[in-house]
Scaffold this motif. Structure first.
Motif, PDB file in Angstrom:
ATOM      1  N   SER A  49     -42.541   2.173 -35.664  1.00  0.00           N
ATOM      2  CA  SER A  49     -43.432   3.442 -35.169  1.00  0.00           C
ATOM      3  C   SER A  49     -43.505   4.701 -35.959  1.00  0.00           C
ATOM      4  O   SER A  49     -44.993   5.246 -36.258  1.00  0.00           O
ATOM      5  CB  SER A  49     -43.272   3.712 -34.106  1.00  0.00           C
ATOM      6  OG  SER A  49     -41.908   4.684 -33.642  1.00  0.00           O
ATOM      7  N   GLN A  50     -42.924   5.206 -36.274  1.00  0.00           N
ATOM      8  CA  GLN A  50     -43.343   6.094 -37.592  1.00  0.00           C
ATOM      9  C   GLN A  50     -43.586   5.437 -38.499  1.00  0.00           C
ATOM     10  O   GLN A  50     -44.619   6.717 -39.072  1.00  0.00           O
ATOM     11  CB  GLN A  50     -41.484   6.508 -38.114  1.00  0.00           C
ATOM     12  CG  GLN A  50     -40.680   7.275 -37.733  1.00  0.00           C
ATOM     13  CD  GLN A  50     -39.131   7.803 -37.493  1.00  0.00           C
ATOM     14  OE1 GLN A  50     -38.938   7.750 -39.123  1.00  0.00           O
ATOM     15  NE2 GLN A  50     -38.521   7.764 -36.665  1.00  0.00           N
ATOM     16  N   HIS A  51     -43.560   4.397 -38.660  1.00  0.00           N
ATOM     17  CA  HIS A  51     -44.759   4.132 -40.596  1.00  0.00           C
ATOM     18  C   HIS A  51     -45.990   3.963 -40.301  1.00  0.00           C
ATOM     19  O   HIS A  51     -47.206   4.577 -40.606  1.00  0.00           O
ATOM     20  CB  HIS A  51     -44.334   2.813 -40.790  1.00  0.00           C
ATOM     21  CG  HIS A  51     -44.589   2.069 -42.677  1.00  0.00           C
ATOM     22  ND1 HIS A  51     -43.967   1.120 -43.244  1.00  0.00           N
ATOM     23  CD2 HIS A  51     -45.959   2.675 -42.445  1.00  0.00           C
ATOM     24  CE1 HIS A  51     -44.736   1.113 -44.039  1.00  0.00           C
ATOM     25  NE2 HIS A  51     -45.299   1.675 -44.037  1.00  0.00           N
ATOM     26  N   ALA A 115     -42.173  11.829 -31.054  1.00  0.00           N
ATOM     27  CA  ALA A 115     -42.107  10.888 -32.271  1.00  0.00           C
ATOM     28  C   ALA A 115     -41.661  11.000 -34.038  1.00  0.00           C
ATOM     29  O   ALA A 115     -43.110  12.440 -34.112  1.00  0.00           O
ATOM     30  CB  ALA A 115     -42.867   9.561 -32.911  1.00  0.00           C
ATOM     31  N   LYS A 116     -41.402  11.010 -35.224  1.00  0.00           N
ATOM     32  CA  LYS A 116     -41.524  11.183 -36.031  1.00  0.00           C
ATOM     33  C   LYS A 116     -42.511  11.113 -37.401  1.00  0.00           C
ATOM     34  O   LYS A 116     -42.973  10.154 -36.563  1.00  0.00           O
ATOM     35  CB  LYS A 116     -40.811  11.314 -37.509  1.00  0.00           C
ATOM     36  CG  LYS A 116     -39.803  11.964 -36.428  1.00  0.00           C
ATOM     37  CD  LYS A 116     -38.285  12.347 -37.592  1.00  0.00           C
ATOM     38  CE  LYS A 116     -37.104  13.490 -37.686  1.00  0.00           C
ATOM     39  NZ  LYS A 116     -36.464  13.138 -36.779  1.00  0.00           N
ATOM     40  N   TYR A 117     -43.472  10.955 -38.699  1.00  0.00           N
ATOM     41  CA  TYR A 117     -44.188  10.438 -38.707  1.00  0.00           C
ATOM     42  C   TYR A 117     -43.996  10.975 -40.633  1.00  0.00           C
ATOM     43  O   TYR A 117     -43.047  12.191 -40.763  1.00  0.00           O
ATOM     44  CB  TYR A 117     -45.814  10.840 -39.077  1.00  0.00           C
ATOM     45  CG  TYR A 117     -46.424  11.902 -38.750  1.00  0.00           C
ATOM     46  CD1 TYR A 117     -45.663  13.475 -37.818  1.00  0.00           C
ATOM     47  CD2 TYR A 117     -46.852  12.779 -40.309  1.00  0.00           C
ATOM     48  CE1 TYR A 117     -46.110  13.562 -37.617  1.00  0.00           C
ATOM     49  CE2 TYR A 117     -46.636  14.324 -39.456  1.00  0.00           C
ATOM     50  CZ  TYR A 117     -46.689  14.685 -38.871  1.00  0.00           C
ATOM     51  OH  TYR A 117     -47.211  16.327 -39.114  1.00  0.00           O
ATOM     52  N   ASP A 214     -25.895  11.607 -45.735  1.00  0.00           N
ATOM     53  CA  ASP A 214     -26.879  12.510 -44.908  1.00  0.00           C
ATOM     54  C   ASP A 214     -27.909  10.948 -44.325  1.00  0.00           C
ATOM     55  O   ASP A 214     -28.732  11.875 -43.983  1.00  0.00           O
ATOM     56  CB  ASP A 214     -28.090  13.377 -45.612  1.00  0.00           C
ATOM     57  CG  ASP A 214     -26.909  14.278 -45.987  1.00  0.00           C
ATOM     58  OD1 ASP A 214     -25.524  14.845 -45.616  1.00  0.00           O
ATOM     59  OD2 ASP A 214     -27.122  15.191 -46.720  1.00  0.00           O
ATOM     60  N   SER A 215     -27.532   9.623 -44.094  1.00  0.00           N
ATOM     61  CA  SER A 215     -28.587   8.762 -43.998  1.00  0.00           C
ATOM     62  C   SER A 215     -28.224   7.905 -42.495  1.00  0.00           C
ATOM     63  O   SER A 215     -27.599   7.285 -42.769  1.00  0.00           O
ATOM     64  CB  SER A 215     -29.257   7.727 -44.811  1.00  0.00           C
ATOM     65  OG  SER A 215     -29.788   7.072 -44.755  1.00  0.00           O
ATOM     66  N   PRO A 216     -28.040   8.827 -41.434  1.00  0.00           N
ATOM     67  CA  PRO A 216     -27.432   8.789 -40.557  1.00  0.00           C
ATOM     68  C   PRO A 216     -27.973   6.647 -39.697  1.00  0.00           C
ATOM     69  O   PRO A 216     -27.096   6.152 -39.103  1.00  0.00           O
ATOM     70  CB  PRO A 216     -27.882   8.974 -39.623  1.00  0.00           C
ATOM     71  CG  PRO A 216     -29.010   9.747 -39.529  1.00  0.00           C
ATOM     72  CD  PRO A 216     -29.086   9.736 -40.606  1.00  0.00           C
ATOM     73  N   VAL A 226     -32.720  -4.948 -42.763  1.00  0.00           N
ATOM     74  CA  VAL A 226     -34.143  -4.250 -42.786  1.00  0.00           C
ATOM     75  C   VAL A 226     -34.513  -3.421 -43.333  1.00  0.00           C
ATOM     76  O   VAL A 226     -35.468  -3.814 -44.275  1.00  0.00           O
ATOM     77  CB  VAL A 226     -33.696  -3.692 -41.221  1.00  0.00           C
ATOM     78  CG1 VAL A 226     -35.564  -2.306 -40.742  1.00  0.00           C
ATOM     79  CG2 VAL A 226     -33.746  -4.309 -40.020  1.00  0.00           C
ATOM     80  N   LYS A 227     -33.258  -2.865 -43.887  1.00  0.00           N
ATOM     81  CA  LYS A 227     -33.516  -2.339 -44.931  1.00  0.00           C
ATOM     82  C   LYS A 227     -32.758  -3.054 -46.417  1.00  0.00           C
ATOM     83  O   LYS A 227     -32.006  -3.440 -45.442  1.00  0.00           O
ATOM     84  CB  LYS A 227     -32.593  -0.697 -45.549  1.00  0.00           C
ATOM     85  CG  LYS A 227     -33.506   0.310 -45.035  1.00  0.00           C
ATOM     86  CD  LYS A 227     -32.701   1.412 -45.223  1.00  0.00           C
ATOM     87  CE  LYS A 227     -33.327   2.850 -45.257  1.00  0.00           C
ATOM     88  NZ  LYS A 227     -32.592   3.928 -44.941  1.00  0.00           N
ATOM     89  N   ARG A 228     -33.307  -3.228 -47.667  1.00  0.00           N
ATOM     90  CA  ARG A 228     -32.514  -3.818 -48.277  1.00  0.00           C
ATOM     91  C   ARG A 228     -31.905  -2.773 -50.000  1.00  0.00           C
ATOM     92  O   ARG A 228     -31.431  -3.829 -50.733  1.00  0.00           O
ATOM     93  CB  ARG A 228     -33.392  -5.124 -49.006  1.00  0.00           C
ATOM     94  CG  ARG A 228     -34.086  -5.395 -47.967  1.00  0.00           C
ATOM     95  CD  ARG A 228     -33.357  -6.729 -47.102  1.00  0.00           C
ATOM     96  NE  ARG A 228     -32.513  -7.691 -48.213  1.00  0.00           N
ATOM     97  CZ  ARG A 228     -32.438  -9.294 -47.958  1.00  0.00           C
ATOM     98  NH1 ARG A 228     -33.707  -9.373 -47.183  1.00  0.00           N
ATOM     99  NH2 ARG A 228     -31.453  -9.804 -48.574  1.00  0.00           N
TER     100      ARG A 228
END
Ligand code: BYC
Length: 324
Positions: A49-51, A115-117, A214-216, A226-228
């Protein structure tokens, strides 16, 4: 409306989780009707959704220049690009709906600020050269990020990325063409594009998210494929690809520490101002308020369209019932 996770998802039975993780480990694609841990669903909904919101808000800084594009050709390209971004947004909202949250709910979250963007769209587009830099750097960064997301474990998202990346390539080329034209133009044009690069460079690096330490969300997203690649890996890849492109047209970077490292074959860059990044994502960037105000206005002005289309759908449904 947000659907309640199924009972199985709510309890996250360890046997189901193990079977799910085995499928991921085997490189299988997870599809909407497959069982998935509640947390996987939530993480993907957040990220997708952020994307989608980023694509929609991302239309604003460029849309701002459609009426001022310097030629008919540039205007046509820019209109097509901005229209593509709308398509990407709608496409990813549809992908997010396959996880059980509808577009209306997601849009409400954007408009109410929950929500963020992407941080990048909170910076202003001051000159025509900014449009070149957005295509070159912002779409360039998006391609680096999204080419990897095209291999994400969730099928609808991965497939959306394949299609979207094809269009992002056109966007990047139109941006780089603007940049190259200005960089080899008059001294004033060259100064304008150098100034735009100076302003967009650091925010472009911030698009990849905070540094890995710092990436929780990274650990979980990497575990579930999901991330590679990590935020820092992708950021470095983007820098390595972009530095030679700037050099080819005689532009420089606003980073005195940028240096090629023979051993790693990386362009090492200086410290990113993470205070600025966190301020922007908290809502305190130069254009956050304008962007949300513009989206709220567009949403309000579109109310009659939503009402008309709902009335039309209702009328058609009534006709089909009568005919049956
Ligand atoms: N801006 O744990 P982390 C485009 C947030 S569209 C704002 O590393 P994650 C284009 C993050 O959400 C570009 N917020 O997060 C469109 C998290 O907060 P929450 C958009 C950011 O998810 C039009 C917190 O910081 N692309 O390219 O593992 C024209 C901690 O971060 C940002 C996508 O959305 C940021 N830059 O990794 C042209 C791609 N970075 O949610 C171009 C899909 C981080 O916990 N998304 N945050 O409150 C992703 O790949 C990942 O979500 C990110 C962040 C790499 C962005």
């Amino acid at each position: 409306m947000e659907q309640k996770p199924s009972k199985a998802a709510a309890t996250d039975d360890p046997a189901l989780v193990a079977a799910f993780e085995a499928r991921i480990a085997a490189g299988e694609s997870i599809e909407p009707k497959d069982w998935m841990p509640d947390r996987y669903r939530r993480q993907l909904t957040r990220m997708m959704s952020q994307h989608a919101h980023s694509e929609i808000v991302g239309m604003l800084p460029e849309g701002n220049w459609i009426t001022r594009a310097p030629s008919l050709r540039r205007k046509m390209c820019l209109i097509a690009k901005v229209q593509d971004e709308a398509g990407h947004g709608l496409y990813i909202y549809c992908g997010t709906e396959t996880l059980g949250t509808d577009r209306q709910t997601l849009v409400e979250q954007l408009l109410d600020g929950t929500a963020k963007y992407s941080s990048i769209f909170n910076y202003p587009t001051l000159t025509w050269a900014d449009i070149g830099c957005i295509g070159w750097l912002v779409d360039g960064a998006a391609i680096v990020n999204q080419t990897v997301l095209a291999k994400a474990s969730y099928g609808p998202y991965a497939r959306a990325m394949i299609r979207i990346c094809k269009e992002e390539n056109f966007h990047k080329r139109q941006g780089y063409e603007i940049v190259a034209t200005l960089a080899t133009g008059t001294p004033a044009q060259k100064a304008m594009v150098q100034d735009a690069l100076n302003r967009w460079w650091w925010p472009s690096l911030m698009m990849f998210g905070p540094s890995d330490k710092d990436s929780p969300n990274s650990a979980e997203l990497l575990k579930w494929r999901v991330k590679r690649k990590t935020n820092d890996e992708l950021r470095q890849r983007f820098v390595n690809l972009t530095v030679p492109q700037a050099q080819a047209v005689g532009l420089t970077f606003p980073d005195p520490d940028l240096k090629y490292d023979e051993a790693s074959e990386d362009w090492k860059f200086g410290a990113i101002d993470w205070d600025e990044f966190f301020e922007v994502i908290k809502g305190n960037g130069p254009c956050n308020q304008d962007r949300i105000a513009a989206r709220r206005k567009a949403h309000d002005e579109g109310q009659w369209v939503r009402e008309a289309s709902a009335a039309y759908a209702e009328k058609n449904a009534a006709r089909s019932t009568e005919a049956a």
